[in-house]
Scaffold this motif. Structure first.
Motif, mmCIF file in Angstrom:
data_model
loop_
_atom_site.group_PDB
_atom_site.id
_atom_site.type_symbol
_atom_site.label_atom_id
_atom_site.label_comp_id
_atom_site.label_asym_id
_atom_site.label_seq_id
_atom_site.Cartn_x
_atom_site.Cartn_y
_atom_site.Cartn_z
ATOM 1 N N VAL A 117 0.706 -1.016 -0.048
ATOM 2 C CA VAL A 117 -0.023 0.034 -0.148
ATOM 3 C C VAL A 117 0.692 1.149 0.073
ATOM 4 N N ARG A 118 0.496 2.164 -0.998
ATOM 5 C CA ARG A 118 1.195 3.434 -0.865
ATOM 6 C C ARG A 118 0.407 4.615 -0.672
ATOM 7 N N PHE A 119 0.969 5.533 0.175
ATOM 8 C CA PHE A 119 0.520 6.944 0.492
ATOM 9 C C PHE A 119 1.511 7.792 0.742
ATOM 10 N N GLU A 120 1.123 9.133 0.300
ATOM 11 C CA GLU A 120 2.317 10.224 0.306
ATOM 12 C C GLU A 120 3.752 9.528 0.093
ATOM 13 N N GLN A 121 4.614 9.799 0.918
ATOM 14 C CA GLN A 121 6.008 9.043 0.644
ATOM 15 C C GLN A 121 6.147 7.783 1.170
ATOM 16 N N TYR A 122 5.304 7.186 1.672
ATOM 17 C CA TYR A 122 5.214 5.993 2.662
ATOM 18 C C TYR A 122 4.761 4.718 1.816
ATOM 19 N N VAL A 123 5.429 3.568 1.949
ATOM 20 C CA VAL A 123 4.872 2.196 1.602
ATOM 21 C C VAL A 123 4.956 1.519 2.835
ATOM 22 N N LEU A 124 3.520 0.813 2.840
ATOM 23 C CA LEU A 124 3.318 -0.114 3.820
ATOM 24 C C LEU A 124 3.242 -1.630 3.084
ATOM 25 N N ASP A 125 4.453 -2.345 3.479
ATOM 26 C CA ASP A 125 4.445 -3.691 2.875
ATOM 27 C C ASP A 125 3.666 -4.502 4.014
ATOM 28 N N ILE A 126 2.441 -5.160 3.489
ATOM 29 C CA ILE A 126 1.611 -5.867 4.257
ATOM 30 C C ILE A 126 2.051 -7.107 4.730
ATOM 31 N N PRO A 127 2.647 -8.067 3.808
ATOM 32 C CA PRO A 127 3.038 -9.449 4.328
ATOM 33 C C PRO A 127 4.322 -9.277 5.238
ATOM 34 N N LYS A 128 5.315 -8.270 5.046
ATOM 35 C CA LYS A 128 6.261 -8.164 5.879
ATOM 36 C C LYS A 128 6.150 -7.468 7.057
ATOM 37 N N ARG A 129 4.707 -6.753 7.168
ATOM 38 C CA ARG A 129 4.465 -5.887 8.243
ATOM 39 C C ARG A 129 5.579 -4.768 8.410
ATOM 40 N N GLN A 130 5.729 -4.072 7.463
ATOM 41 C CA GLN A 130 6.916 -3.144 7.531
ATOM 42 C C GLN A 130 6.120 -1.734 6.858
ATOM 43 N N LEU A 131 6.662 -0.585 7.589
ATOM 44 C CA LEU A 131 6.382 0.617 6.863
ATOM 45 C C LEU A 131 7.624 1.227 6.463
ATOM 46 N N TRP A 132 7.567 1.776 5.306
ATOM 47 C CA TRP A 132 9.011 2.450 4.826
ATOM 48 C C TRP A 132 8.589 4.024 4.291
ATOM 49 N N ASN A 133 9.572 4.956 4.806
ATOM 50 C CA ASN A 133 9.478 6.221 4.337
ATOM 51 C C ASN A 133 10.719 6.419 3.535
ATOM 52 N N ASN A 134 10.276 6.357 2.170
ATOM 53 C CA ASN A 134 11.395 6.317 1.000
ATOM 54 C C ASN A 134 12.452 5.236 1.290
ATOM 55 N N ASP A 135 13.418 5.228 1.658
ATOM 56 C CA ASP A 135 14.340 4.034 1.873
ATOM 57 C C ASP A 135 14.541 3.802 3.524
ATOM 58 N N GLN A 136 13.977 4.319 4.385
ATOM 59 C CA GLN A 136 13.958 4.592 5.612
ATOM 60 C C GLN A 136 12.760 3.638 6.358
ATOM 61 N N GLN A 137 13.111 2.586 7.001
ATOM 62 C CA GLN A 137 12.024 2.124 7.778
ATOM 63 C C GLN A 137 11.643 2.603 8.756
ATOM 64 N N VAL A 138 10.235 2.593 9.142
ATOM 65 C CA VAL A 138 9.661 3.339 10.205
ATOM 66 C C VAL A 138 9.303 2.002 11.106
ATOM 67 N N LYS A 139 9.542 2.102 12.298
ATOM 68 C CA LYS A 139 9.509 1.083 13.440
ATOM 69 C C LYS A 139 8.044 1.066 13.788
ATOM 70 N N LEU A 140 7.390 0.123 13.542
ATOM 71 C CA LEU A 140 5.855 0.066 14.334
ATOM 72 C C LEU A 140 5.792 -1.154 15.263
ATOM 73 N N THR A 141 4.768 -0.814 16.393
ATOM 74 C CA THR A 141 4.346 -1.863 17.126
ATOM 75 C C THR A 141 3.396 -2.753 16.532
ATOM 76 N N ARG A 142 3.064 -3.892 16.875
ATOM 77 C CA ARG A 142 2.139 -4.807 16.240
ATOM 78 C C ARG A 142 0.692 -3.673 16.385
ATOM 79 N N SER A 143 0.336 -3.151 17.449
ATOM 80 C CA SER A 143 -0.922 -2.519 17.382
ATOM 81 C C SER A 143 -0.852 -1.102 16.591
ATOM 82 N N GLU A 144 0.458 -0.736 16.464
ATOM 83 C CA GLU A 144 0.226 0.469 15.477
ATOM 84 C C GLU A 144 0.316 -0.038 14.319
ATOM 85 N N PHE A 145 0.842 -1.009 13.789
ATOM 86 C CA PHE A 145 0.769 -1.426 12.476
ATOM 87 C C PHE A 145 -0.585 -1.871 12.123
ATOM 88 N N GLU A 146 -1.558 -2.629 12.868
ATOM 89 C CA GLU A 146 -2.794 -2.878 12.859
ATOM 90 C C GLU A 146 -3.632 -1.596 12.560
#
Length: 234
Positions: free
Chosen positions: A140-169
């Protein structure tokens, strides 16, 4: 079938023994500790899936310990507290706890909360396994972010944004319904899939944490209704 390992961290011997005995009877592997030092010794030697953590420990502040644990791992954390002040509960959630219960403890309620949290953690593990197979349709893409659902990761361009399980959900729930006002009860139901939910103020805490991490005002509070995710989602 996997046997989950629970750690009970409680300085009161009667409460500690009661919780340990109960969850062993429920089929869990259980380790018990009366302070933070003993917990850390257990975690060095064994894998712990979920911690029942008393806020009032003799050697360390339970809220600060929660933050330390969350910074290092995605372990399940349920705070057990005798405090009735909602501010303490909110601070605990802000530190990274997944849930909380107050004393006197109702064991059946606590058991439900433990089962639901472990169920969510099992989904995370399965998602990590599935992430070994690329799936571009689950990005999923929005603004400058990419949300990788299978990997449960959020990226801001080339930098990963660390999310807790609840924040990701919660973020995933928002991206499913962009430009729509979602009330707190609905957001909780999409996050947890459980009938007995934490206080709806949990959502306010998580939204505040997401605002801090995303560095963008993507979440608009609609007075008396809920929140609106304002980004365009692809």
């Amino acid at each position: 079938m996997k046997q989950w390992h629970i750690a009970v961290i409680e300085d009161d011997a009667i409460t500690r023994d009661r919780l340990t005995s109960y969850f062993k009877q429920e089929g869990y592997q259980v380790s018990a500790a009366e302070n933070a030092v003993q917990l850390k010794e257990i975690m060095v030697l064994q894998r712990i899936d979920l911690i029942l953590l008393d806020i009032n420990l003799p050697d360390e502040n339970g809220l600060l310990l929660t933050r330390q644990l969350r910074e290092r791992s995605d372990i399940g954390i349920i705070l057990v507290t005798g405090r009735t002040d909602s501010v303490d509960r909110i601070v605990g959630l802000e530190m990274g706890a997944d849930d909380y219960v107050t004393k006197p403890i109702e064991l059946r309620e606590l058991s439900v909360r433990v089962k639901n949290l472990l169920w969510r953690m099992a989904l995370v593990e399965q998602a990590e396994i599935n992430s070994l197979t690329p799936d571009n349709d689950k990005v999923v893409r929005f603004e400058q972010y990419v949300l990788d659902i299978p990997k449960r990761q959020l990226w801001n361009n080339d930098q990963q944004v660390k999310l807790t399980r609840s924040e990701f959900e919660l973020l995933l729930a928002f991206t499913r319904y962009p430009q729509q006002v979602l009330n707190r009860e609905r957001l909780l139901s999409m996050m947890t899939h459980r009938n007995h939910s934490p206080d709806e103020r949990t959502i306010d805490v998580l939204v505040r944490r997401l605002r801090n991490k995303l560095h963008a005002d993507l979440f608009t509070a609609i007075h008396g209704e809920g929140y609106l995710f304002v980004a365009d989602v692809e």
